[in-house]
Enzyme design. Structure first.
Site, PDB file in Angstrom:
ATOM      1  N   ASP A  61      40.336  29.396  43.065  1.00 47.64           N
ATOM      2  CA  ASP A  61      41.169  29.180  44.247  1.00 47.64           C
ATOM      3  C   ASP A  61      41.862  27.821  44.180  1.00 47.64           C
ATOM      4  O   ASP A  61      43.051  27.701  44.477  1.00 47.64           O
ATOM      5  CB  ASP A  61      40.318  29.298  45.520  1.00 47.64           C
ATOM      6  CG  ASP A  61      39.078  28.429  45.470  1.00 47.64           C
ATOM      7  OD1 ASP A  61      38.758  27.879  44.400  1.00 47.64           O
ATOM      8  OD2 ASP A  61      38.419  28.292  46.511  1.00 47.64           O
TER       9      ASP A  61
ATOM     10  N   ASP B   8      33.613  45.039  42.904  1.00 44.09           N
ATOM     11  CA  ASP B   8      33.415  44.832  41.476  1.00 44.09           C
ATOM     12  C   ASP B   8      32.161  45.513  40.956  1.00 44.09           C
ATOM     13  O   ASP B   8      31.939  45.548  39.754  1.00 44.09           O
ATOM     14  CB  ASP B   8      33.334  43.325  41.176  1.00 44.09           C
ATOM     15  CG  ASP B   8      34.475  42.863  40.295  1.00 44.09           C
ATOM     16  OD1 ASP B   8      35.364  43.674  40.037  1.00 44.09           O
ATOM     17  OD2 ASP B   8      34.460  41.701  39.860  1.00 44.09           O
TER      18      ASP B   8
END
Length: 587
Positions: free
Chosen positions: A304, A134
């Site tokens: 998650d 990223d």
């Protein structure tokens, strides 16, 4: 052929649970008894008694959720040898490794992750690994290009000798070195060759990391020239290597992506995964929905957990898989700024889920989630909200000593045995679970201690961050944390608690100072018998000493220097808060 379709891949075995259930019920009975006693005597006691009642109500409710989750434990016995019989055409598997900053997350860690995944015991032509950077750093791409060359040697080596610890830095610097008495001369030679090759790879990456520009930004690296970290187009690099080894082909497919959101938008992991899925060779029903249905687009940092909740709400079931510990590549620090940041991020995400549109209670009411699955999620979510009751409960002994009050029965009262039995039963119960899992007493004590520290510090700040977001005062951000490159068990400093000037260490330091002051004030009243001191009981003194033991790393930090010492600014802030607390107790 039809029989092959019914070949089992696993067997679910119910685990005997008599002793654990007995301890769970005993502890629940003790907690309810303590609540009943507090309610019966509530009119005869003051504020500390009421605060203890509220906190213990929370602990009892949480324990009911815990018992629900572990009431019927099962074990899964797997039969991987039946996989090819059941599925002659094994599915493609895509694996994702994410990174964002080569300083906080050294590239050698990502490299070891990729190498350990590529060497998995799975058909190579059906295995692909995607690395998302990223931060768009050429160093990450350079490291993976060099790692792909090493992988041409490493993957066949692992498969030839059935290596289980497939992360090179774990394997070569662990207990795997062949002895001089080993009769397999070929293995010894290959082992030494592979270790030398890995050392060359590690040295190249280390030298590149020292340079301002890791390599010549030409050819495949030209796209990294003059890249603005927070505003650049998607960069996708595909590196496919084919290596002949005997009669088999080892296909290593490593796609490196350096992605970042548009200017003005937060770092969004789902963007990376969405682009990765466009490159993937297969990612199936849920794999292709990253970036539109899954990931941080939910608006919470615990993406998650939200992904799991969404999947379960669609009727999916979960199975627990716990590989042997040496199979794990990474290392989690025992305590310090990085651990606190991770715990804060986790607590923030849990609070965001509980008060957001994806709350499991809503999913259950709309018949999208099973009730017992809802209770399991609530246990996780409420676990992240335990900071305030645990902080209040931890401060109660010091308050009672300073205010000449008490929140526990006196020693001479028969009711004192209820909190004593609760304390002993809980700790023996958790210790038994650790020993049964093959862990040590030291591991039990470290986790018990860290549970108290994180609950009263990182979880507290995580809860505040979620409240500020709920009130639209500020937005939560994803913080990249420092990763350790080495986890040498022989290093005496590897388990030491580290500090920095983060405000997250102020509550723990304050709590410790408050208890030290209260014990100091108590010692000035000696030799008067403790249980005769205007309501202060022996139970409060023991609890205060217990809190000091749990926060022992902070006590060490008061006298250490450098990263192992608490910064002076934190000590001054905590001392001011501690004196305010003492003044409040005295008034």
């Amino acid at each position: 052929m039809a029989d092959e379709l019914f070949v089992p891949l696993y067997e679910k075995i119910a685990r005997k649970n008599t002793i654990q259930r007995s301890l769970d019920i005993t502890l629940l009975f003790l907690l309810v008894s303590l609540l009943g006693y507090r309610l019966f005597c509530l009119n005869n006691h003051g504020l500390p008694w009421f605060i203890a009642l509220v906190c213990e109500l929370w602990f009892t409710f949480n324990w009911v959720l815990v018992v629900n989750c572990k009431w019927s434990p099962v074990e899964y016995k797997t039969y991987p040898e039946n996989l090819e019989r059941r599925f002659p055409e094994l599915p493609n598997v895509d694996m994702f490794v994410t990174t964002a900053d080569p300083v906080l997350e050294p590239p050698i860690i990502a490299v070891n992750n990729v190498l350990s995944l590529l060497a998995a015991d799975y058909p190579a032509d059906k295995l692909a690994c995607y690395v998302s950077d990223d931060g768009c750093f050429p160093l990450t791409f350079y490291s993976l290009v060099e790692a792909s060359k090493f992988a041409k040697l490493w993957v066949p080596f692992c498969k030839k000798y059935k290596i289980q610890v497939r992360a090179p830095f774990r394997y070569f610097f662990g207990d795997s070195e062949p002895s001089s008495t080993d009769g397999n001369l070929e293995f010894q030679q290959d082992w030494l060759k592979m270790k030398a090759e890995y050392e060359v790879l590690a040295r190249k990456i280390e030298e590149a990391a020292r340079k301002s520009v890791p390599c010549d930004l030409t050819g495949d690296f030209a796209v990294f020239c003059d890249v603005e970290r927070r505003n650049h187009p998607t960069i996708i690099k595909d590196d496919t290597l084919l290596n002949e080894f005997g009669n088999s082909e080892e296909l290593i497919n490593s796609a490196v992506q350096a992605l970042k959101g548009k200017k003005g938008f937060p770092n969004n992991l789902s963007n990376s995964l969405e682009a990765a899925c466009k490159v993937a060779s297969c990612s199936y029903e849920y794999g292709t929905s990253w970036g539109t249905k899954c990931g941080w687009i939910y608006g919470a940092t615990a993406e998650d957990l939200l992904t799991g909740l969404k999947i379960h709400a669609k009727g999916w079931n979960s199975a627990l898989h716990m590989p042997e510990l040496p199979g794990f590549m990474g290392c989690t620090p025992s305590g310090g700024p990085e651990a606190m940041a991770q715990q804060k991020r986790w607590a923030t995400g849990l609070a965001e889920i509980l008060v957001g549109k994806n709350c499991p209670i809503i999913a259950t009411l709309t018949a999208k989630l099973q009730f017992r699955m809802c209770l399991a999620y609530l246990w996780i979510l409420f676990w992240g909200l335990r900071s305030i009751p645990q902080l209040c409960y931890a401060a109660l002994p010091a308050y009672c000593i300073l205010a000449n009050s008490h929140f526990l029965p006196k020693v001479e009262e028969p009711a004192i045995w209820i909190p004593i039995a609760t304390f002993v039963t809980y700790n023996l119960h958790t210790l038994r679970e650790y020993l049964k899992a093959g862990l040590s007493i030291r591991a039990w004590w470290n986790n018990l201690r860290m549970g108290s520290i994180t609950a009263t510090s990182a979880y507290l700040f995580g809860l505040f961050a979620a409240i500020l977001k709920l009130l639209r005062i500020s937005e939560t951000v994803f913080e990249v944390t420092q990763k350790d490159q080495s986890c040498d068990g022989d290093d005496p400093d590897v388990t030491k608690f580290t500090f920095n000037e983060s405000a997250v260490f102020v509550p723990g330091t304050t709590l410790l100072l408050v208890h030290l002051i209260s014990l100091l004030c108590l010692s000035s009243k000696l030799p008067t018998p403790v249980h005769d001191m205007h309501g202060v009981g022996l139970g409060e003194v023991f609890c205060s000493l217990w809190v000091v033991l749990c926060f022992w790393p902070f006590l060490n930090g008061l006298f250490e220097r450098g990263k192992y010492g608490i910064p002076l600014s934190t000590i001054l802030k905590s001392a001011a808060l501690a004196l305010l607390f003492v003044h409040f107790c005295r008034t």
